[in-house]
Design a protein around this motif. Structure first.
Motif, PDB file in Angstrom:
ATOM      1  N   THR A   1      -5.036   0.555   8.991  1.00 58.01           N
ATOM      2  CA  THR A   1      -5.007  -0.214   7.746  1.00 58.01           C
ATOM      3  C   THR A   1      -6.171   0.218   6.854  1.00 58.01           C
ATOM      4  O   THR A   1      -7.140   0.827   7.325  1.00 58.01           O
ATOM      5  N   PRO A   2      -6.107  -0.126   5.559  1.00 52.81           N
ATOM      6  CA  PRO A   2      -7.239   0.174   4.675  1.00 52.81           C
ATOM      7  C   PRO A   2      -8.550  -0.429   5.199  1.00 52.81           C
ATOM      8  O   PRO A   2      -9.614   0.178   5.074  1.00 52.81           O
ATOM      9  N   HIS A   3      -8.457  -1.605   5.810  1.00 52.92           N
ATOM     10  CA  HIS A   3      -9.648  -2.265   6.342  1.00 52.92           C
ATOM     11  C   HIS A   3     -10.304  -1.406   7.426  1.00 52.92           C
ATOM     12  O   HIS A   3     -11.517  -1.193   7.450  1.00 52.92           O
ATOM     13  N   GLU A   4      -9.482  -0.876   8.330  1.00 51.87           N
ATOM     14  CA  GLU A   4      -9.992  -0.017   9.392  1.00 51.87           C
ATOM     15  C   GLU A   4     -10.563   1.274   8.821  1.00 51.87           C
ATOM     16  O   GLU A   4     -11.595   1.776   9.286  1.00 51.87           O
TER      17      GLU A   4
ATOM     18  N   VAL B   1       1.666   5.935  -6.131  1.00 50.64           N
ATOM     19  CA  VAL B   1       1.999   4.576  -5.741  1.00 50.64           C
ATOM     20  C   VAL B   1       3.393   4.244  -6.253  1.00 50.64           C
ATOM     21  O   VAL B   1       3.777   4.641  -7.344  1.00 50.64           O
ATOM     22  N   ASP B   2       4.168   3.585  -5.405  1.00 52.11           N
ATOM     23  CA  ASP B   2       5.514   3.191  -5.804  1.00 52.11           C
ATOM     24  C   ASP B   2       5.483   1.872  -6.543  1.00 52.11           C
ATOM     25  O   ASP B   2       4.583   1.058  -6.342  1.00 52.11           O
ATOM     26  N   GLU B   3       6.520   1.669  -7.331  1.00 52.37           N
ATOM     27  CA  GLU B   3       6.616   0.456  -8.128  1.00 52.37           C
ATOM     28  C   GLU B   3       6.613  -0.781  -7.222  1.00 52.37           C
ATOM     29  O   GLU B   3       6.095  -1.825  -7.557  1.00 52.37           O
ATOM     30  N   GLN B   4       7.218  -0.636  -6.020  1.00 50.48           N
ATOM     31  CA  GLN B   4       7.350  -1.800  -5.141  1.00 50.48           C
ATOM     32  C   GLN B   4       6.130  -2.000  -4.243  1.00 50.48           C
ATOM     33  O   GLN B   4       6.059  -2.957  -3.494  1.00 50.48           O
ATOM     34  N   THR B   5       5.171  -1.070  -4.322  1.00 53.89           N
ATOM     35  CA  THR B   5       3.978  -1.206  -3.492  1.00 53.89           C
ATOM     36  C   THR B   5       2.870  -1.848  -4.315  1.00 53.89           C
ATOM     37  O   THR B   5       2.571  -1.406  -5.414  1.00 53.89           O
ATOM     38  N   ASP B   6       2.251  -2.885  -3.751  1.00 58.11           N
ATOM     39  CA  ASP B   6       1.202  -3.578  -4.494  1.00 58.11           C
ATOM     40  C   ASP B   6      -0.155  -3.294  -3.863  1.00 58.11           C
ATOM     41  O   ASP B   6      -0.531  -3.908  -2.867  1.00 58.11           O
ATOM     42  N   LEU B   7      -0.876  -2.350  -4.456  1.00 53.06           N
ATOM     43  CA  LEU B   7      -2.193  -2.011  -3.910  1.00 53.06           C
ATOM     44  C   LEU B   7      -3.224  -3.076  -4.279  1.00 53.06           C
ATOM     45  O   LEU B   7      -4.302  -3.123  -3.702  1.00 53.06           O
ATOM     46  N   ASP B   8      -2.887  -3.909  -5.268  1.00 58.95           N
ATOM     47  CA  ASP B   8      -3.854  -4.911  -5.719  1.00 58.95           C
ATOM     48  C   ASP B   8      -3.633  -6.277  -5.070  1.00 58.95           C
ATOM     49  O   ASP B   8      -4.342  -7.232  -5.377  1.00 58.95           O
ATOM     50  N   GLY B   9      -2.638  -6.360  -4.190  1.00 60.85           N
ATOM     51  CA  GLY B   9      -2.325  -7.644  -3.563  1.00 60.85           C
ATOM     52  C   GLY B   9      -3.413  -8.089  -2.596  1.00 60.85           C
ATOM     53  O   GLY B   9      -4.218  -7.291  -2.117  1.00 60.85           O
ATOM     54  N   ALA B  10      -3.395  -9.370  -2.287  1.00 63.14           N
ATOM     55  CA  ALA B  10      -4.416  -9.947  -1.404  1.00 63.14           C
ATOM     56  C   ALA B  10      -4.314  -9.374   0.009  1.00 63.14           C
ATOM     57  O   ALA B  10      -5.297  -9.315   0.750  1.00 63.14           O
TER      58      ALA B  10
ATOM     59  N   ASP C   1       3.316   0.662   6.102  1.00 64.05           N
ATOM     60  CA  ASP C   1       4.043  -0.340   5.311  1.00 64.05           C
ATOM     61  C   ASP C   1       3.739  -0.199   3.820  1.00 64.05           C
ATOM     62  O   ASP C   1       4.504  -0.651   2.967  1.00 64.05           O
ATOM     63  N   LEU C   2       2.596   0.408   3.514  1.00 66.81           N
ATOM     64  CA  LEU C   2       2.266   0.667   2.106  1.00 66.81           C
ATOM     65  C   LEU C   2       2.963   1.940   1.604  1.00 66.81           C
ATOM     66  O   LEU C   2       2.884   2.284   0.428  1.00 66.81           O
ATOM     67  N   GLY C   3       3.622   2.634   2.532  1.00 66.19           N
ATOM     68  CA  GLY C   3       4.351   3.845   2.152  1.00 66.19           C
ATOM     69  C   GLY C   3       3.545   5.125   2.322  1.00 66.19           C
ATOM     70  O   GLY C   3       3.919   6.168   1.810  1.00 66.19           O
ATOM     71  N   TYR C   4       2.432   5.061   3.058  1.00 61.20           N
ATOM     72  CA  TYR C   4       1.608   6.252   3.224  1.00 61.20           C
ATOM     73  C   TYR C   4       1.732   6.799   4.637  1.00 61.20           C
ATOM     74  O   TYR C   4       1.496   6.084   5.611  1.00 61.20           O
ATOM     75  N   ASP C   5       2.090   8.081   4.728  1.00 63.30           N
ATOM     76  CA  ASP C   5       2.279   8.725   6.023  1.00 63.30           C
ATOM     77  C   ASP C   5       1.025   9.504   6.412  1.00 63.30           C
ATOM     78  O   ASP C   5      -0.017   9.417   5.761  1.00 63.30           O
TER      79      ASP C   5
ATOM     80  N   PHE D   1      -3.605  -6.296   0.847  1.00 66.17           N
ATOM     81  CA  PHE D   1      -3.777  -4.836   0.890  1.00 66.17           C
ATOM     82  C   PHE D   1      -4.593  -4.367   2.085  1.00 66.17           C
ATOM     83  O   PHE D   1      -4.178  -3.486   2.844  1.00 66.17           O
ATOM     84  N   ALA D   2      -5.760  -4.980   2.276  1.00 65.04           N
ATOM     85  CA  ALA D   2      -6.703  -4.472   3.274  1.00 65.04           C
ATOM     86  C   ALA D   2      -6.139  -4.471   4.687  1.00 65.04           C
ATOM     87  O   ALA D   2      -6.471  -3.600   5.486  1.00 65.04           O
ATOM     88  N   ASP D   3      -5.259  -5.416   4.966  1.00 63.33           N
ATOM     89  CA  ASP D   3      -4.770  -5.536   6.341  1.00 63.33           C
ATOM     90  C   ASP D   3      -3.304  -5.123   6.506  1.00 63.33           C
ATOM     91  O   ASP D   3      -2.705  -5.356   7.552  1.00 63.33           O
ATOM     92  N   THR D   4      -2.742  -4.525   5.463  1.00 62.55           N
ATOM     93  CA  THR D   4      -1.368  -4.025   5.565  1.00 62.55           C
ATOM     94  C   THR D   4      -1.400  -2.613   6.141  1.00 62.55           C
ATOM     95  O   THR D   4      -2.153  -1.770   5.650  1.00 62.55           O
TER      96      THR D   4
END
Lengths: 87, 424
Positions: free
Chosen positions: A70-73, A19-28, A37-41, A30-33
């Motif tokens: 997205t994580p939600h999907e 995880v990158d410093e600028q990526t927030d996996l704990d943000g509200a 955009d989260l940096g994962y290919d 997360f599930a729909d990003t």
């Protein structure tokens, strides 16, 4: 079998793809990003699928998880697979 | 235009405007240079794994490298340690050059690195997963982390450098070959090339692969394990780390208002597939020819060279061949010769790149660093080896030599620039 949750996706992404410093996996959001955009290919999603397969003893056909945006999907897909296996 | 795509005729000048160093002598060019001047060795018993059961137990490890503090977190599990080193060194080199890739044309910047071992440690872990747990336990990142070009690719992606990138695998000579290739690229439309090399194969798999050369020292005393050109030479010690350099056209550096450490004046490479001494005593012929061609490429005479940074194999026959090649071109004792790599061990793809960085720092400081730790020169090595302490002779031109296992043989000439402040 414990329920598969967003926290499991966060945990596995952290361990496998980092995880990158600028990526927030704990943000509200997360599930729909989108994963991109989260940096994962596609490789990160392949590794996510591998680890879920190993840990939860399910089979995820190649590419299936990579088609989720997205994580939600991804969560919905994995829960559906788990339900099929344990039905 | 020749078949190589290089235009004939006079070349533009290629200068070095930034240095990034990750070495057993320290992290950062300034710390490395302090260690070199002080003769402070980075060699010791291997700590990255238990070397007890291996015949070679001494190495040069990078002290205090913490990837989490040096590179983006996402890249840590996705790449090998040799790429961690290169990412950190590349960022330092760009900062040192005050170059912001986001403000330069993306297709006029390239990355050319040398790699000798690839992502050995990463690969070892994945092989352990394969053999101990099964194929589904092999991580997806194995596909990109292990191979030689991994570093070039990751550095290119990270800094948006989309010009003609590449990787050169010429074992310990690769660091010079990468810089030679970088200089060529400046003549074909590139303005800035991040170049150099790193290696990090201090893991059981990497060490065992190196043992097959039969040239690693089995000496257990770090002070006696790597003594090139010395009567007590017993092979070499492996090291990890390397250096990245910002190679730039002189016009680009001038436009940006950056003073270079120095200039890449001449380069040549050859190949000598023979190993060991030859009955006819010509073991040194390829290296001597490469030195002459590098001098011709730079339009310099032997007398113009102020210091030679030796390849310093640490293997008596190889040392003798190198000493003879130097003597043949420069005459007996005709030029000061030094090998600061006794402080780091031989760092494979990173070794020659670090030697070029050290040479540029030496030219900048006006000092010829010494070869620390040697006691008695080997018979037959008629070279002026700089021992015991540095010489403040104001060198302006340095020749760096490198030979790689199997026969790779390269030489690079660098000239002093007008930089005065090594990386703060």
């Amino acid at each position: 079998m414990a329920e598969f949750t967003l926290d499991d996706i966060r945990r596995i992404l952290r361990a496998s793809a980092g995880v990158d410093e600028q990526t927030d996996l704990d943000g509200a959001d997360f599930a729909d990003t989108p994963f991109a955009d989260l940096g994962y290919d596609s490789l990160a999603l392949l590794e996510l699928a591998n680890r879920i397969e190993r840990e939860y003893g399910i089979d995820i056909p190649d590419g299936d998880l990579a088609h989720t945006q997205t994580p939600h999907e991804a969560l919905a897909y994995v829960r559906a697979r788990l339900a099929e296996v344990h039905a | 235009m020749s078949a190589s795509g290089i235009r004939p005729g006079p070349r533009g000048r290629a200068v070095v405007t930034g240095l990034g160093v990750i070495a057993p002598t320290g992290i950062g060019a300034a710390r490395h240079w302090e260690s070199v001047l002080a003769g402070k060795s980075g060699l010791g018993r291997i700590t990255r794994f238990d070397p007890t059961r291996y015949p070679a137990r001494i190495a040069g490890e990078v002290p205090g490298f913490r990837a989490a503090e040096q590179i983006p977190g996402r890249l840590i599990p996705q790449t090998d340690r040799f790429t961690h080193f290169a990412l950190a060194a590349a960022e330092a080199a760009l900062a040192d050059a005050t170059a912001d890739p986001a403000r330069l044309p993306e297709y006029e910047m390239a990355v050319v690195t040398a790699s000798s071992s690839g992502g050995t440690e990463f690969g070892q872990h994945e092989m352990e997963n394969l053999y101990q747990q099964g194929s589904s336990w092999v991580g997806a990142y194995q596909s990109i982390a292990w191979f030689y070009a991994a570093t070039t690719g990751q550095v290119s992606i990270r800094h948006g450098m989309r010009g003609p990138c590449g990787v050169i695998a010429c074992e310990q000579a690769g660091g010079l070959d990468a810089l030679g290739q970088s200089r060529r690229l400046l003549d074909t439309g590139s303005r800035l090339v991040l170049s150099g090399g790193t290696d990090a194969s201090l893991c059981p798999y990497g060490l065992v692969a190196q043992l097959s050369s039969g040239q690693l020292s089995t000496e257990d005393d770090p002070a006696r394990a790597y003594l090139p050109f010395d009567a007590a030479a017993s092979g070499f010690v492996p090291g990890e780390g390397g250096a990245m350099l910002v190679v730039e056209s002189a016009a680009s550096a001038r436009d940006r208002g950056v003073r270079p450490y120095g200039e890449l004046l001449g380069y040549a490479a050859g190949f000598d597939p023979a190993t060991g001494p030859r009955p006819d005593g010509t073991r040194h012929a390829v290296l001597a020819s490469v030195i002459r061609r590098a001098l011709a490429d730079a339009s310099l005479a032997p007398g113009d060279v102020d210091v030679v940074f030796a390849d310093a194999a640490g293997v008596p026959a190889e040392d003798l061949a190198e000493a003879r090649a130097i003597t043949e071109v420069f005459g007996p004792g005709g030029v000061p010769v030094t090998a600061p790599k006794t402080l780091t061990g031989r760092m494979y793809a990173g070794g020659a790149a670090l030697d070029v960085a050290t040479a540029l720092l030496a030219l900048t400081a006006g000092v010829v660093p010494h070869t620390a730790g040697l006691a008695r020169p080997a018979d037959g090595c008629a070279i002026d080896l700089v021992l015991h302490h540095p010489r403040r002779t104001g060198p302006r031109t340095a020749l760096v030599l490198a030979r790689g296992h199997g026969g790779f043989t390269s030489a690079l000439l660098v000239g002093a620039g007008d930089r005065r402040d090594p990386e703060k």
